[in-house]
Write an enzyme that holds these catalytic residues in place. Structure first.
Site, PDB file in Angstrom:
ATOM      1  N   ASP A  17       0.899  -1.245  -0.097  1.00 17.73           N
ATOM      2  CA  ASP A  17      -0.120   0.099   0.101  1.00 17.73           C
ATOM      3  C   ASP A  17       0.737   1.346  -0.174  1.00 17.73           C
ATOM      4  O   ASP A  17       1.790   1.315   0.522  1.00 17.73           O
ATOM      5  CB  ASP A  17      -0.957  -0.155   1.126  1.00 17.73           C
ATOM      6  CG  ASP A  17      -1.786   1.151   1.303  1.00 17.73           C
ATOM      7  OD1 ASP A  17      -2.282   1.738   0.181  1.00 17.73           O
ATOM      8  OD2 ASP A  17      -2.146   1.388   2.444  1.00 17.73           O
ATOM      9  N   ASP A  62      -5.868 -10.913 -15.313  1.00 17.20           N
ATOM     10  CA  ASP A  62      -6.669 -12.021 -14.633  1.00 17.20           C
ATOM     11  C   ASP A  62      -7.873 -11.843 -15.650  1.00 17.20           C
ATOM     12  O   ASP A  62      -8.640 -10.480 -15.718  1.00 17.20           O
ATOM     13  CB  ASP A  62      -6.979 -11.970 -13.563  1.00 17.20           C
ATOM     14  CG  ASP A  62      -7.197 -13.053 -12.619  1.00 17.20           C
ATOM     15  OD1 ASP A  62      -8.027 -14.039 -13.203  1.00 17.20           O
ATOM     16  OD2 ASP A  62      -6.523 -13.354 -11.562  1.00 17.20           O
ATOM     17  N   GLU A  65      -7.593 -21.312 -15.359  1.00 16.17           N
ATOM     18  CA  GLU A  65      -7.643 -22.090 -14.141  1.00 16.17           C
ATOM     19  C   GLU A  65      -8.938 -22.982 -14.480  1.00 16.17           C
ATOM     20  O   GLU A  65      -9.867 -22.543 -15.030  1.00 16.17           O
ATOM     21  CB  GLU A  65      -8.032 -20.947 -13.100  1.00 16.17           C
ATOM     22  CG  GLU A  65      -8.397 -21.581 -11.742  1.00 16.17           C
ATOM     23  CD  GLU A  65      -9.483 -20.838 -10.956  1.00 16.17           C
ATOM     24  OE1 GLU A  65      -9.196 -21.295  -9.562  1.00 16.17           O
ATOM     25  OE2 GLU A  65     -10.271 -20.134 -11.387  1.00 16.17           O
ATOM     26  N   HIS A  86      -3.842 -17.298  -4.573  1.00 16.22           N
ATOM     27  CA  HIS A  86      -4.617 -16.813  -3.549  1.00 16.22           C
ATOM     28  C   HIS A  86      -5.959 -17.351  -3.013  1.00 16.22           C
ATOM     29  O   HIS A  86      -6.624 -17.154  -2.132  1.00 16.22           O
ATOM     30  CB  HIS A  86      -5.081 -15.365  -4.241  1.00 16.22           C
ATOM     31  CG  HIS A  86      -6.024 -15.864  -5.155  1.00 16.22           C
ATOM     32  ND1 HIS A  86      -5.530 -16.387  -6.407  1.00 16.22           N
ATOM     33  CD2 HIS A  86      -7.516 -15.388  -5.458  1.00 16.22           C
ATOM     34  CE1 HIS A  86      -6.598 -16.328  -7.371  1.00 16.22           C
ATOM     35  NE2 HIS A  86      -7.519 -16.001  -6.548  1.00 16.22           N
ATOM     36  N   ASP A  87      -6.005 -18.832  -3.516  1.00 12.22           N
ATOM     37  CA  ASP A  87      -7.139 -19.682  -3.061  1.00 12.22           C
ATOM     38  C   ASP A  87      -6.586 -20.843  -1.982  1.00 12.22           C
ATOM     39  O   ASP A  87      -7.348 -21.444  -1.628  1.00 12.22           O
ATOM     40  CB  ASP A  87      -7.737 -20.287  -4.188  1.00 12.22           C
ATOM     41  CG  ASP A  87      -8.453 -19.209  -5.184  1.00 12.22           C
ATOM     42  OD1 ASP A  87      -8.816 -18.105  -4.592  1.00 12.22           O
ATOM     43  OD2 ASP A  87      -8.461 -19.470  -6.460  1.00 12.22           O
TER      44      ASP A  87
HETATM   45  C1  GLC Z   1     -11.398 -18.552  -9.065  1.00 14.42           C
HETATM   46  C2  GLC Z   1     -10.804 -17.624  -8.344  1.00 14.42           C
HETATM   47  C3  GLC Z   1     -11.263 -17.425  -7.021  1.00 14.42           C
HETATM   48  C4  GLC Z   1     -12.615 -16.795  -7.217  1.00 14.42           C
HETATM   49  C5  GLC Z   1     -13.479 -17.679  -8.282  1.00 14.42           C
HETATM   50  C6  GLC Z   1     -14.865 -16.886  -9.009  1.00 14.42           C
HETATM   51  O1  GLC Z   1     -11.362 -19.809  -8.506  1.00 14.42           O
HETATM   52  O2  GLC Z   1      -9.254 -17.955  -8.270  1.00 14.42           O
HETATM   53  O3  GLC Z   1     -10.607 -16.329  -6.088  1.00 14.42           O
HETATM   54  O4  GLC Z   1     -13.373 -16.599  -6.103  1.00 14.42           O
HETATM   55  O5  GLC Z   1     -12.769 -18.113  -9.194  1.00 14.42           O
HETATM   56  O6  GLC Z   1     -14.264 -16.080  -9.584  1.00 14.42           O
END
Ligand code: GLC
Length: 570
Positions: A18, A100, A258, A327-328
């Site tokens: 930040d 993304d 993903e 991040h998941d």
């Molecule tokens: C993917 C992202 C996740 C998000 C989900 C819905 O799995 O990595 O963070 O909540 O998609 O967009």
């Protein structure tokens, strides 16, 4: 190929750094100027490509994965001018940026959705609307029995339109309708916009579920119900081929998808070069070797299982996207490493935390495929020691708690599982130094700072030759200079519950890698001694293999707890 030979680094912007240089100075949320100020550090780590988690305008129901405008930057992160500067500054350093791409759904606050609520609007078919069913007693019921990824309902009734809309995630994330060619055209425009601005590709969010073939009931399932109607459908493949043909192939860029519940067969269809869909994809199998039922319930980790799963993917696909964190997911040193066992009462991690973090880095960086490092992984950041549910922001943790409560699962068990699986574990701010708030912000951080920041932080590792950070630098340099570590064949050799051994081979070049996933000293069976004859290139503990003095004359492999070694045969 640049996207095979480079290291990708994932930035989750709100937790990166930040600054006071945005409309909301020191607001406790990381921003784009913060990223720009750290580009030199990433460059010196050896990063060539940055994957930026969403920075678009969003009401943040799912931290930016609910986009309300694909063409603008959220003021929390900065401005479009900041974003342009980031592209330019990265380019100056010979680094690239991928964005993304979240196109299964938008935010319910996106203009398309707001307009779509009027059936007469040109946007009326942009989403998946349905009048629903009526029960025998005349009650209104949702159109089908599907269950969602966030453990809740998948249909929400909209009073204005008088119909239900589909949302496979949160109700603030309505699913787009890919049977409507106009939606595909919109996506193409978004892609071109960002590619023209300087993006070098996209990480495509939940990309194998965007096309819903039918809306009929799904088979009964404990996991997501309805999958067979929307997972990796032929229509999905067609959309991907169209995007590739009309957009991606016209630029020097790549895509990494993903995926959801992907198996090897699906993965081959999605990422085989000849089919011209995606360039590579993320799968989850390897991170689920110690979990059952949709990720949440733990089971014993066995190294043997990990090697089996990794081998399946390493040999089954032409090219992989190799990651251990994002991040998941929980932090890998807390998940497969020794961080949790190795913590003194004051939160100070010990030697095994450090060694296991290096061993895991050695693992990831000696696999075939493009490596993706998640921010903080390179300094061994650990899961957060949450004290209560109030400290959690993750929408999934809260809905999981609700669901488990309904199922009468006792509180202590709910908390244990949520703590281990919460996506916030990896979302706590990056620990830059030992000053207040770990040097992440001068304000109040949006999510708690891990209490161990005084011991685990970037600054303290920069000048320590034995640090995890410097180990990553060494491994990255090594990998970048070895065609064998990048492109070589993957050959599994041996595994038991604690130890795995594999090799990478290209022409005459041969590497043997041995990793100990346990707190005991382990010895590889004698019959493999021959493999460890050669030059020990690197080890996580810094110790030499038994009987060696840089050259493994005896070729014996005894590994200290959580150690890993890489040996090059001559
Ligand atoms: C993917 C992202 C996740 C998000 C989900 C819905 O799995 O990595 O963070 O909540 O998609 O967009």
């Amino acid at each position: 190929m640049w996207w095979k030979e480079n290291i990708v680094y994932q930035i989750y912007p709100r937790s990166f750094l930040d600054t006071s240089e945005t409309e909301f100075p020191d607001d406790g949320i990381g921003d784009i100027p913060g990223i720009i100020s750290r580009l030199d550090k990433l460059k010196s780590l050896g990063v060539g490509i940055i994957w930026l988690s969403p920075v678009y305008k969003s009401p943040d129901a799912d931290n930016g994965y609910d986009i309300s405008d694909y063409y603008s930057i959220s003021p929390k992160f900065g401005t479009m001018a900041d974003m342009e500067k980031l592209f330019a500054e990265a380019k100056k350093r010979d680094m690239r940026i991928i964005m993304d791409l979240v196109i299964n759904h938008t935010s319910d606050e996106h203009e398309w959705f707001v307009k779509s609520r009027d059936p007469k609007s040109p946007y009326s078919d942009y989403y998946i609307w349905h009048p629903g069913k009526t029960s025998k007693r005349g009650r209104r019921l949702p159109p089908n029995n599907w269950t969602g990824f966030f453990m809740g309902e998948t249909w929400e009734y909209d009073e204005k339109r008088g119909e239900y809309y589909l949302h496979l995630f949160d109700k603030k994330q309505p699913d787009l309708n890919y049977k409507n060619p106009k939606v595909i055209e919109e996506v193409k425009n978004i892609l071109k916009f960002w590619l023209d601005k300087g993006a070098s590709g996209f990480r495509c969010d939940v990309i194998n579920i965007i096309y819903k073939t039918s809306l009929t009931d799904g088979k009964r399932s404990l996991a997501v119900q309805g999958l067979e109607h929307f997972k990796s459908q032929e229509g999905n493949h067609e959309v991907l081929r169209e995007l590739r043909r009309d957009v991606f192939d016209k630029y020097d860029c790549f895509t990494v998808g993903e995926t959801v519940f992907v198996d090897l067969e699906d993965a081959r269809l999605l990422s085989n070069e000849n089919r011209k869909e995606l360039n590579m994809l993320f799968f989850f199998d390897h991170l689920e070797v110690d979990r059952r039922i949709a990720q949440f319930i733990p089971k014993k980790f066995r190294a043997r299982k990990l090697l089996e799963v990794i081998t399946k993917w390493q040999q089954g696909l032409d090219w992989n996207a190799m990651y251990l964190e994002n991040h998941d997911q929980p932090r890998i040193v807390s998940h497969f490493g020794a961080a949790e066992r190795d913590r003194a009462l004051d939160g100070k991690p010990g030697e095994l935390w450090q060694r296991s973090a290096k061993m895991l880095g050695l693992f990831q960086l000696t696999l075939r495929g493009t490596p993706y490092i998640y921010q903080g992984q390179e300094i061994g950041m650990t899961n957060f020691d949450f004290k209560s549910l109030d400290e959690l922001n993750d929408v999934v943790s809260h809905s999981l708690n609700k669901l488990m409560k309904k199922l009468c699962i006792p509180k202590f068990l709910r908390w244990k599982w949520i703590k281990a699986s919460s996506r916030d574990n990896s979302r706590t701010p990056v620990q830059w130094d030992n000053s207040e708030n770990a040097g992440f912000t001068k304000g109040k951080p949006w999510l708690g700072i891990n209490r161990n920041y005084k011991f685990i932080n970037y600054a303290s590792q920069e000048n320590d030759p034995n640090s995890i950070l410097n180990f990553y630098k060494k491994m990255i340099t090594l990998r970048k200079h070895s065609m064998c570590l990048i492109y070589g064949e993957f050959l599994p050799v041996y595994a038991d519950d604690r130890l795995i051994i594999y090799q990478r081979k290209l022409g005459e070049e041969l590497y043997t890698i041995a990793l100990n996933f346990s707190s005991r000293t382990v010895k590889a069976p004698k019959k493999f001694n021959e493999l460890f004859r050669g030059t020990q290139v690197v080890s996580a503990s810094g110790k030499k293999l038994e009987g060696t003095n840089s050259v493994c004359t005896y070729g014996v492999c005894t590994l200290l707890p959580w150690d890993g070694v890489l040996v090059r045969s001559n």
